[in-house]
Write an enzyme that holds these catalytic residues in place. Structure first.
Site, PDB file in Angstrom:
ATOM      1  N   CYS A   1       6.136  -2.612  -4.733  1.00  0.00           N
ATOM      2  CA  CYS A   1       4.659  -2.128  -4.387  1.00  0.00           C
ATOM      3  C   CYS A   1       3.683  -3.178  -4.107  1.00  0.00           C
ATOM      4  O   CYS A   1       3.368  -3.853  -4.759  1.00  0.00           O
ATOM      5  CB  CYS A   1       4.389  -1.342  -5.861  1.00  0.00           C
ATOM      6  SG  CYS A   1       2.763  -0.356  -5.911  1.00  0.00           S
TER       7      CYS A   1
ATOM      8  N   LEU B   1      -3.228  13.537  -2.821  1.00  0.00           N
ATOM      9  CA  LEU B   1      -3.965  14.878  -2.660  1.00  0.00           C
ATOM     10  C   LEU B   1      -4.685  15.174  -4.127  1.00  0.00           C
ATOM     11  O   LEU B   1      -5.815  15.220  -3.920  1.00  0.00           O
ATOM     12  CB  LEU B   1      -3.022  16.025  -2.252  1.00  0.00           C
ATOM     13  CG  LEU B   1      -3.711  17.277  -1.900  1.00  0.00           C
ATOM     14  CD1 LEU B   1      -4.687  17.241  -0.723  1.00  0.00           C
ATOM     15  CD2 LEU B   1      -2.704  18.381  -1.622  1.00  0.00           C
TER      16      LEU B   1
ATOM     17  N   CYS C   1     -10.800  -2.017  -4.641  1.00  0.00           N
ATOM     18  CA  CYS C   1     -10.850  -0.875  -3.733  1.00  0.00           C
ATOM     19  C   CYS C   1     -12.264  -0.571  -3.709  1.00  0.00           C
ATOM     20  O   CYS C   1     -12.829  -0.176  -4.725  1.00  0.00           O
ATOM     21  CB  CYS C   1      -9.991   0.319  -4.201  1.00  0.00           C
ATOM     22  SG  CYS C   1      -9.708   1.662  -3.166  1.00  0.00           S
TER      23      CYS C   1
ATOM     24  N   CYS D   1      -8.374   6.237 -11.543  1.00  0.00           N
ATOM     25  CA  CYS D   1      -7.539   4.967 -10.879  1.00  0.00           C
ATOM     26  C   CYS D   1      -8.101   3.718 -11.389  1.00  0.00           C
ATOM     27  O   CYS D   1      -9.683   3.823 -11.272  1.00  0.00           O
ATOM     28  CB  CYS D   1      -7.482   4.719  -9.494  1.00  0.00           C
ATOM     29  SG  CYS D   1      -6.908   3.599  -8.935  1.00  0.00           S
TER      30      CYS D   1
ATOM     31  N   CYS E   1       1.499   3.259 -11.671  1.00  0.00           N
ATOM     32  CA  CYS E   1       0.302   3.866 -10.682  1.00  0.00           C
ATOM     33  C   CYS E   1      -0.882   3.728 -11.227  1.00  0.00           C
ATOM     34  O   CYS E   1      -1.340   4.495 -12.281  1.00  0.00           O
ATOM     35  CB  CYS E   1       0.947   5.303 -10.179  1.00  0.00           C
ATOM     36  SG  CYS E   1       2.342   5.524  -9.652  1.00  0.00           S
TER      37      CYS E   1
ATOM     38  N   CYS F   1     -11.675   6.737  -7.166  1.00  0.00           N
ATOM     39  CA  CYS F   1     -10.931   7.897  -7.571  1.00  0.00           C
ATOM     40  C   CYS F   1     -11.054   7.612  -9.392  1.00  0.00           C
ATOM     41  O   CYS F   1     -10.825   6.627  -9.729  1.00  0.00           O
ATOM     42  CB  CYS F   1      -9.533   7.788  -7.108  1.00  0.00           C
ATOM     43  SG  CYS F   1      -9.217   7.847  -5.411  1.00  0.00           S
TER      44      CYS F   1
ATOM     45  N   GLU G   1      -2.562  -7.808  -7.447  1.00  0.00           N
ATOM     46  CA  GLU G   1      -1.033  -7.595  -8.223  1.00  0.00           C
ATOM     47  C   GLU G   1      -0.017  -7.015  -7.306  1.00  0.00           C
ATOM     48  O   GLU G   1      -0.320  -6.377  -6.135  1.00  0.00           O
ATOM     49  CB  GLU G   1      -1.345  -6.721  -9.470  1.00  0.00           C
ATOM     50  CG  GLU G   1      -2.243  -7.516 -10.469  1.00  0.00           C
ATOM     51  CD  GLU G   1      -2.321  -6.583 -11.796  1.00  0.00           C
ATOM     52  OE1 GLU G   1      -2.009  -7.301 -12.783  1.00  0.00           O
ATOM     53  OE2 GLU G   1      -2.412  -5.331 -11.725  1.00  0.00           O
TER      54      GLU G   1
ATOM     55  N   GLY H   1      -6.090  -0.981  -3.444  1.00  0.00           N
ATOM     56  CA  GLY H   1      -6.622  -0.964  -2.140  1.00  0.00           C
ATOM     57  C   GLY H   1      -6.147   0.334  -1.449  1.00  0.00           C
ATOM     58  O   GLY H   1      -5.188   0.850  -1.764  1.00  0.00           O
TER      59      GLY H   1
HETATM   60  N1  SAH Z   1      -5.096   3.766  -2.428  1.00  0.00           N
HETATM   61  C1  SAH Z   1      -3.992   4.446  -2.044  1.00  0.00           C
HETATM   62  C2  SAH Z   1      -2.957   3.737  -2.437  1.00  0.00           C
HETATM   63  C3  SAH Z   1      -2.674   3.171  -3.910  1.00  0.00           C
HETATM   64  S1  SAH Z   1      -2.605   4.312  -5.441  1.00  0.00           S
HETATM   65  C4  SAH Z   1      -4.101   5.808  -2.397  1.00  0.00           C
HETATM   66  O1  SAH Z   1      -4.942   6.053  -3.171  1.00  0.00           O
HETATM   67  O2  SAH Z   1      -3.272   6.630  -1.998  1.00  0.00           O
HETATM   68  C5  SAH Z   1      -0.970   4.994  -5.479  1.00  0.00           C
HETATM   69  C6  SAH Z   1      -1.015   6.249  -5.994  1.00  0.00           C
HETATM   70  O3  SAH Z   1      -1.179   5.918  -7.358  1.00  0.00           O
HETATM   71  C7  SAH Z   1      -1.883   7.145  -5.506  1.00  0.00           C
HETATM   72  O4  SAH Z   1      -1.616   8.511  -5.220  1.00  0.00           O
HETATM   73  C8  SAH Z   1      -2.894   7.044  -6.623  1.00  0.00           C
HETATM   74  O5  SAH Z   1      -3.832   8.051  -6.581  1.00  0.00           O
HETATM   75  C9  SAH Z   1      -2.143   7.136  -7.871  1.00  0.00           C
HETATM   76  N2  SAH Z   1      -2.934   6.791  -8.981  1.00  0.00           N
HETATM   77  C10 SAH Z   1      -3.969   6.191  -9.213  1.00  0.00           C
HETATM   78  N3  SAH Z   1      -4.303   6.255 -10.277  1.00  0.00           N
HETATM   79  C11 SAH Z   1      -3.397   6.616 -11.305  1.00  0.00           C
HETATM   80  C12 SAH Z   1      -3.203   6.835 -12.879  1.00  0.00           C
HETATM   81  N4  SAH Z   1      -4.069   6.368 -13.434  1.00  0.00           N
HETATM   82  N5  SAH Z   1      -2.109   7.666 -12.938  1.00  0.00           N
HETATM   83  C13 SAH Z   1      -1.223   7.998 -11.932  1.00  0.00           C
HETATM   84  N6  SAH Z   1      -1.326   7.699 -10.773  1.00  0.00           N
HETATM   85  C14 SAH Z   1      -2.478   7.223 -10.190  1.00  0.00           C
HETATM   86 FE1  SF4 Z   2      -8.413   3.149  -4.240  1.00  0.00          FE
HETATM   87 FE2  SF4 Z   2      -6.215   4.443  -4.337  1.00  0.00          FE
HETATM   88 FE3  SF4 Z   2      -7.284   3.879  -6.794  1.00  0.00          FE
HETATM   89 FE4  SF4 Z   2      -8.439   5.837  -5.134  1.00  0.00          FE
HETATM   90  S1  SF4 Z   2      -6.336   5.853  -6.167  1.00  0.00           S
HETATM   91  S2  SF4 Z   2      -9.379   4.080  -6.050  1.00  0.00           S
HETATM   92  S3  SF4 Z   2      -8.042   4.837  -3.155  1.00  0.00           S
HETATM   93  S4  SF4 Z   2      -6.503   2.537  -5.129  1.00  0.00           S
END
Ligand code: SAH
Ligand code: SF4
Length: 412
Positions: A128, A264, A135, A142, A385, A139, A115, A209
């Site tokens: 974006c 972080l 991935c 996510c 996000c 996390c 996407e 990713g």
């Molecule tokens: N993989 C990379 C970049 C993609 S995610 C990373 O993790 O940094 C882009 C941002 O969205 C990251 O900071 C991620 O932690 C955050 N994110 C992931 N899931 C989320 C959610 N459900 N709500 C808000 N932010 C989220």
């Molecule tokens: Fe992967 Fe970033 Fe999602 Fe973590 S937040 S699972 S590193 S895409």
């Protein structure tokens, strides 16, 4: 390339061949295009000249047909068409949110789906971009992390997202380039069109990713995006976000040089281990030391720390104060982005209350560090996000736990 960590990304193949045996030129370096032309039979001098012209047409003008490349001899255009294509990802679906955010579900040549999201603002438009299908990391907040299937995107598939966005937004320069349609070997004449007032001004590697687990392809794609004769986006308008792949951060700074964002999300080992499992491999201290050493970071170009606001998990006043202490301890030129948690089906967290987020932000601001609260964009079309996920099936809670366990076991 040796990739750090037990969770090794799937290596990518060569440039996908599409439409029979024709080679897609998108994603190749200038040198790569030249070599492909030479391999197809052009002599060295002609290959050099044509590669320069083709590059300009692909990346500056957005042209996808060799027939439209008017400074290339008419007789040569069918020869090119037989052997090469200027590809685009296939658009599976395109959606528009009530707030103007757009999301595209794209398919690669092998059918893999990923996407891309465009977020228009008053003063900028941010694309974006995804770096992987799925991935390998997991996390816990996510949606992308719940995808089992993972493959790295190629440089062509990454830069293809930017080309497609320019197509969709109608943002290629208008006008003709040369007065005659068949002038050979003529230099480009940029005076015939204007390229001002574009919507797409910024790129964030924050789609699906972990970009630093696909370093070479991401680097190749961003080099093309930054190339002055082409898309020509400044490195200051590009941000790469990592969940903390410490061993690749210095190279990212030295070899790509774009802005850095670091996910972080927690200030102590216990909570970060839980919500960003990569923390078990590269801990907070190591991560912050790598940030302090990030080439090019200074007060004018700050590192962004992303912090997702999870109710009763990482959102207390004490957490905010600890975040400030850490930033000061490591003398980081930092700003903090507070991201209200975006829900998805099966997620085990809730978003902190608006009052809690405000209080958290205030504590950081009072210490002199900027900590804006991000307005969620595109939630209604699952474009915000952490909501991206391409598979149509929704895994059950038990299945999500199984996937998480598998990935955590791989982390060691
Ligand atoms: N993989 C990379 C970049 C993609 S995610 C990373 O993790 O940094 C882009 C941002 O969205 C990251 O900071 C991620 O932690 C955050 N994110 C992931 N899931 C989320 C959610 N459900 N709500 C808000 N932010 C989220
Ligand atoms: Fe992967 Fe970033 Fe999602 Fe973590 S937040 S699972 S590193 S895409």
């Amino acid at each position: 390339m040796q990739i750090p960590g037990h969770i090794d990304p799937v290596t990518t193949g060569t440039v996908p061949l599409r439409s029979g045996n024709r080679v897609d030129l998108v994603g190749l370096t200038r040198e790569g295009i030249r070599a492909a032309l030479e391999e197809a039979g052009l002599d060295a001098k002609a290959a050099k000249l044509r590669s320069k012209q083709i590059w300009h047409w692909i990346y500056h003008r957005g042209v996808t047909e060799f027939d439209a490349m008017t400074d290339i001899a008419k007789a040569m255009r069918p020869w090119l068409t037989e052997r090469f294509i200027v590809g685009r990802p296939t658009v599976v679906t395109a959606q528009v949110s009530t707030d103007g955010t757009r999301k595209w579900l794209l398919a690669a040549a092998d059918g893999q789906e990923y996407e891309m999201v465009f977020i228009p603002d008053a003063d900028r438009g941010t694309l974006c971009v995804s770096s992987q299908v799925g991935c390998t990391l997991n996390c816990r907040f996510c949606h992308t992390g719940t995808m089992r299937l993972v493959r790295n995107l190629t440089a062509g598939e990454i830069v293809g997202q930017v080309l497609l966005a320019r197509d969709a937004l109608g943002e290629w320069p208008k006008g003709t380039m040369a007065s005659s349609a068949d002038i050979d070997d003529e230099d480009d004449d940029a005076g015939h069109y204007t390229a001002d007032g574009r919507m797409l001004t910024n790129i964030v590697m924050m789609g699906m990713g972990e970009p630093l687990y696909n370093f070479d392809e991401v680097k190749g794609a961003l080099k093309i995006v930054m190339d002055g004769d082409g898309l020509a986006l400044s490195k200051r308008r590009i941000t790469l976000s990592t969940s903390g792949v410490v061993p690749m951060m210095a190279r990212a700074g030295e070899e790509i040089g774009v802005n850095l964002a670091v996910s972080l999300h927690a200030v102590n080992k216990e909570i970060r281990d839980e919500i960003v499992p990569l923390n078990r491999k590269y801990g907070i201290e190591e991560l912050l030391a790598a940030c302090a050493a990030y080439p090019g970071a200074n007060n004018a170009r700050r590192i962004t720390f992303e912090y997702v606001m999870l109710k009763d998990k990482n959102d207390s006043d004490a957490d905010a104060r600890e975040l400030v202490r850490l930033i000061k301890q490591y003398r980081l030129p930092a700003k903090v982005n507070l991201i209200p948690f975006n829900p998805w089906p099966g997620a085990i967290y809730e978003c902190s209350s608006p009052e809690r987020v405000r209080a958290f932000s205030n504590i950081i601001f009072e210490s002199g560090i900027s900590a804006p609260i991000r307005t969620p964009r595109g939630r209604d079309i699952m474009a915000a996000c952490g909501q991206l996920k391409s598979a149509a099936t929704k895994p059950s809670r038990a299945e999500l736990d199984r996937i998480a366990e598998e990935k955590q076991a791989a982390l060691g």
